[in-house]
Design an enzyme around this catalytic site. Structure first.
Site, PDB file in Angstrom:
ATOM      1  N   ASP A 124      99.033  39.940  13.728  1.00  0.00           N
ATOM      2  CA  ASP A 124      98.079  38.846  13.883  1.00  0.00           C
ATOM      3  C   ASP A 124      96.745  39.166  13.936  1.00  0.00           C
ATOM      4  O   ASP A 124      96.071  40.305  14.003  1.00  0.00           O
ATOM      5  CB  ASP A 124      98.157  38.816  15.595  1.00  0.00           C
ATOM      6  CG  ASP A 124      99.446  37.902  15.901  1.00  0.00           C
ATOM      7  OD1 ASP A 124     100.239  37.527  15.304  1.00  0.00           O
ATOM      8  OD2 ASP A 124      99.700  38.140  17.089  1.00  0.00           O
ATOM      9  N   SER A 145      83.772  25.089   9.137  1.00  0.00           N
ATOM     10  CA  SER A 145      84.009  26.678   9.305  1.00  0.00           C
ATOM     11  C   SER A 145      83.211  27.059  10.346  1.00  0.00           C
ATOM     12  O   SER A 145      82.502  26.348  10.870  1.00  0.00           O
ATOM     13  CB  SER A 145      83.392  27.316   7.816  1.00  0.00           C
ATOM     14  OG  SER A 145      82.077  27.147   7.817  1.00  0.00           O
ATOM     15  N   GLY A 186     104.089  38.095  16.308  1.00  0.00           N
ATOM     16  CA  GLY A 186     105.499  37.684  15.806  1.00  0.00           C
ATOM     17  C   GLY A 186     106.290  37.307  16.754  1.00  0.00           C
ATOM     18  O   GLY A 186     106.411  37.955  17.612  1.00  0.00           O
ATOM     19  N   ASN A 239     107.215  40.119  19.533  1.00  0.00           N
ATOM     20  CA  ASN A 239     106.597  39.954  20.996  1.00  0.00           C
ATOM     21  C   ASN A 239     107.562  39.872  22.130  1.00  0.00           C
ATOM     22  O   ASN A 239     107.501  40.497  23.030  1.00  0.00           O
ATOM     23  CB  ASN A 239     105.715  38.775  20.928  1.00  0.00           C
ATOM     24  CG  ASN A 239     104.577  38.834  19.850  1.00  0.00           C
ATOM     25  OD1 ASN A 239     104.105  39.708  19.673  1.00  0.00           O
ATOM     26  ND2 ASN A 239     104.018  37.538  19.734  1.00  0.00           N
ATOM     27  N   GLN A 280     107.672  25.877  14.691  1.00  0.00           N
ATOM     28  CA  GLN A 280     108.583  25.407  13.418  1.00  0.00           C
ATOM     29  C   GLN A 280     108.899  23.937  13.525  1.00  0.00           C
ATOM     30  O   GLN A 280     109.479  23.406  12.602  1.00  0.00           O
ATOM     31  CB  GLN A 280     109.562  26.205  13.011  1.00  0.00           C
ATOM     32  CG  GLN A 280     109.086  27.584  12.700  1.00  0.00           C
ATOM     33  CD  GLN A 280     108.637  27.606  10.998  1.00  0.00           C
ATOM     34  OE1 GLN A 280     107.792  26.629  11.031  1.00  0.00           O
ATOM     35  NE2 GLN A 280     108.872  28.561  10.446  1.00  0.00           N
ATOM     36  N   GLY A 302     102.030  25.107  30.931  1.00  0.00           N
ATOM     37  CA  GLY A 302     100.708  25.679  31.049  1.00  0.00           C
ATOM     38  C   GLY A 302     100.355  26.152  32.418  1.00  0.00           C
ATOM     39  O   GLY A 302     101.072  26.712  33.197  1.00  0.00           O
ATOM     40  N   ASP A 319     105.329  33.796  24.694  1.00  0.00           N
ATOM     41  CA  ASP A 319     106.668  35.030  24.311  1.00  0.00           C
ATOM     42  C   ASP A 319     106.895  35.919  25.362  1.00  0.00           C
ATOM     43  O   ASP A 319     107.860  36.377  25.551  1.00  0.00           O
ATOM     44  CB  ASP A 319     106.114  35.591  23.019  1.00  0.00           C
ATOM     45  CG  ASP A 319     105.812  34.720  21.807  1.00  0.00           C
ATOM     46  OD1 ASP A 319     106.428  34.020  21.860  1.00  0.00           O
ATOM     47  OD2 ASP A 319     104.989  35.202  21.058  1.00  0.00           O
TER      48      ASP A 319
END
Length: 325
Positions: free
Chosen positions: A12, A36, A48, A52, A173, A225, A257
């Site tokens: 990360d 930016s 990942g 995690n 995904q 959340g 995670d």
């Protein structure tokens, strides 16, 4: 329980923007965004989703099996995970690609803009579960986390064919999956893990109502959340668990995670769904209170104390025997 955690293993790159992303967008020009951001800092962390989650389970005393694809640059990361209770023997090492990279910027509202480079992760589709089950003498649960999409579908299919209980956890995904693949991923899952936005996206892509979704999976766990977590199943009353009390807010990366690690660790101890969600919520809070996804430490006595503060003495008493003996 013998738990295999499949999914991404990544490094990360975490940055902080000292403002609000929302203030930088012009409503009638979103079709030509070119922005930016000058950030205040850059921190490199291990990450990942699979790594995690496995790390969190290791913090709670489990020895999960990590399944994913990495590059030759994984050696230091492997050592770190193994020192924290993770079985890395079945991790696939690519001969040509680097370990995946996650690049994320967080603003003052805890909103995030991120990108993900797959790298070696694309080779996860070559990983088979059966040899892992043979090595361990069986698998009690397989968590199918965000990964190379073909790998995710292969793991779900193999779980159905071989009778392994599994968790469908598509996460980010979903954006790359079509409706047919979504159904192929979740069909027959013992648990479906999403946040509330991902649940809506999943249902939209797959064309499923709430009732039809529960025809595909046994139990749906949806994180909300700040509103906590909702658990719904075919033969159970709906459960709502509020978030655990936090001492500070540092970085939301990896909070989901952490919840998954705590939730399934507690289930492996034989605790019920509500209690397991409470353990998951507290572990998620520990992640939130640190910068990075694997920078926290579970101190059993303090963990039990904080569980009591958030969910009462009964919750603490149930968990104490598993953490403190």
């Amino acid at each position: 329980m013998k738990i295999a955690v499949t999914g991404s293993i990544a490094t990360d790159h975490l940055m902080s923007f000292p403002g609000r992303f929302a203030d930088q967008f012009i409503a009638d020009q979103l079709d030509k965004v070119s922005l930016s951001f000058l950030v205040d800092d850059l921190v490199l962390r291990r990450g990942g989703v699979a790594a995690n989650i496995a790390f969190g389970m290791g913090q709670l005393g489990l020895r999960p099996v990590l399944l994913g694809a990495v590059g030759a640059d994984f050696a230091d990361y492997r050592s770190w995970l193994e020192r924290h209770g993770v079985d890395c023997e079945s991790v696939h090492v690519s001969e040509i690609a680097h370990t995946a990279r996650f690049v994320c910027t967080t603003d003052t509202d805890m909103c995030q803009i991120a990108s993900f480079y797959a790298g070696a992760m694309a080779e996860a589709r070559n990983i088979e579960l059966a040899p892992v089950a043979d090595r361990l003498g069986g698998l009690d649960l397989v968590l199918v986390g965000a990964n190379d999409p073909e790998a995710m579908l292969r793991h779900s299919t193999e779980c159905r064919e071989r009778g392994y209980a599994f968790v469908a956890d598509p996460s980010q995904q979903l954006a790359r999956m079509e409706g047919e693949d979504v159904v192929g991923l979740i069909e027959g899952a013992d648990y479906l893990m999403t946040n509330d936005y991902e649940k809506s996206l999943l249902q939209s892509k797959a064309g499923l109502t709430d009732d039809q979704l529960l025809e595909q999976v046994k139990i749906r766990v949806t994180t909300l959340g700040k509103r906590g977590v909702e658990i719904v199943g075919r033969d159970i009353d709906p459960i709502h668990v509020p978030i655990a009390k936090e001492s500070r807010v540092m970085d939301p990366t990896g909070v989901g995670d952490g919840f998954r690690a705590g939730f399934f660790a507690a289930l492996s101890w034989g605790l019920g769904l509500e209690r397991s969600a409470q353990v998951g919520s507290l572990l998620a809070t520990l992640v939130l209170e640190t910068v990075g996804t694997q920078e926290y430490q579970v101190r059993p006595d303090l963990f039990v104390k904080r569980l009591a503060e958030s969910y009462g003495d009964a919750a603490a008493d149930e968990v104490r025997t598993h953490l403190l003996g």
